[in-house]
Design an enzyme around this catalytic site. Structure first.
Site, mmCIF file in Angstrom:
data_model
loop_
_atom_site.group_PDB
_atom_site.id
_atom_site.type_symbol
_atom_site.label_atom_id
_atom_site.label_comp_id
_atom_site.label_asym_id
_atom_site.label_seq_id
_atom_site.Cartn_x
_atom_site.Cartn_y
_atom_site.Cartn_z
ATOM 1 C CB SER A 152 76.520 12.164 6.269
ATOM 2 O OG SER A 152 76.258 12.083 7.664
ATOM 3 C CE1 TYR A 165 71.110 11.947 5.324
ATOM 4 C CE2 TYR A 165 72.699 11.111 6.910
ATOM 5 C CZ TYR A 165 72.227 12.140 6.122
ATOM 6 O OH TYR A 165 72.868 13.359 6.121
ATOM 7 C CE LYS A 169 73.866 12.332 2.908
ATOM 8 N NZ LYS A 169 73.871 13.401 1.900
#
Ligand code: NDP
Length: 260
Positions: A152, A165, A169
């Site tokens: 991401s 998160y 990533k």
């Protein structure tokens, strides 16, 4: 003879989280290019629906209920997928969840562990098992394979309120680079794709937020949300022999957001 590098006939692609969103966008394009497709997801109904859609392109499909956050399910899932499909040539470790918190200071350990379990453990187990299969195949005289981790922009830009998160990533990018170096000798390549703002279920609340439409999307040079179909071309390329010399890279698909 015509140059047909993107004909995937005879190849098998596995897409985790392939029953909707970016995963399905990639799976559809690869099926349209002739690849047989295996998809994993936790929702059996959605898995079946997606498999039917993919089958309409005239390829073999296999949908399996696998929770990538469960090591045993992943190990068994890979064995059964290889058995069912005969081989796996490319693996798109795409399954992911996107929990954040109002602030890092309020992010619970539960959220942190939940996000890590799917987005990092899941990618680790999926790609480790896939690599085992590809190496075994190479040792039997059939080298090659393409591993793709869906990371991401959160990995390389400051993703406020998304520390867990973002960390997963960033971890995916590092995992792909380590794997690229270690397994190049078997013809296995490993790359990461970094999506920008893509209209899927994961971003449904952002899509419904007027401030987002006013402030964020106008900052995308292409001036729209990305769509799952926008990932089709890259998936076909990475699954094909045309990408034989492409490894260890991080490929951004964001409509220009990160450079503006
Ligand atoms: P969606 O929420 O639309 O789809 C997520 C997919 O992952 C579903 O198919 C879901 O299937 C599957 N999945 C979720 N948890 C698990 C699990 N534990 N085991 C197996 N499968 C699971 O998300 P997107 O398509 O938007 O996201 C795909 C990837 O792209 C993710 O890794 C995400 O982090 C990344 N990404 C997305 C961006 C965006 O803007 N949308 C931006 C940057 C990165 P099921 O429900 O059946 O389990």
């Amino acid at each position: 003879m015509a140059y047909k590098p993107f004909d995937l006939t005879g190849k098998v692609a596995l897409v985790t989280g392939g029953n909707r969103g970016i995963g399905l966008g990639m799976a559809e394009a690869m099926a349209q290019s002739g690849a047989d497709i295996a998809i994993w997801g936790t929702n059996e109904e959605r898995n079946q629906e997606a498999a039917e859609k993919l089958k309409a392109h005239g390829v073999r499909t296999y949908a399996r209920k696998v929770n990538v956050a469960n090591e045993e399910e992943v190990v068994k899932g890979m064995t059964e997928t290889v058995k069912e499909m005969g081989r796996v040539d490319s693996i798109f470790a795409n399954a992911g969840i996107g929990y954040g918190a109002p602030s890092f200071t309020e992010m619970t350990t539960e959220t942190y562990r939940k996000v890590l379990a799917v987005n990092l453990d899941g990618v680790f187990w999926t790609l480790r098992e896939g690599t085992r299969h590809m190496v075994e195949r190479a040792k039997n005289g059939d080298p090659g394979g393409s591993l793709v981790g869906i990371a991401s922009l959160a990995a390389i830009e400051g993703a406020a309120r998304n520390q867990a998160y973002a960390a997963t990533k960033g971890g995916v990018i590092s995992m792909m680079k380590a794997t690229a170096v270690e397994f190049a000798r078997y013809g296995i390549r490993a790359n990461a794709i970094l999506p920008g703002w893509i209209a899927t279920d994961m971003t449904s609340s952002a899509q419904a937020t007027p401030a987002f439409a006013e402030k964020v999307i106008p900052r995308v040079p292409v001036r729209r949300w990305g769509e799952p179909e926008d990932f089709g071309g890259m998936a076909v390329y990475l699954a094909s022999d045309a990408s034989a010399y492409q490894t260890g890279t991080t490929l951004i698909i964001d409509g220009g957001y990160s450079i503006f």
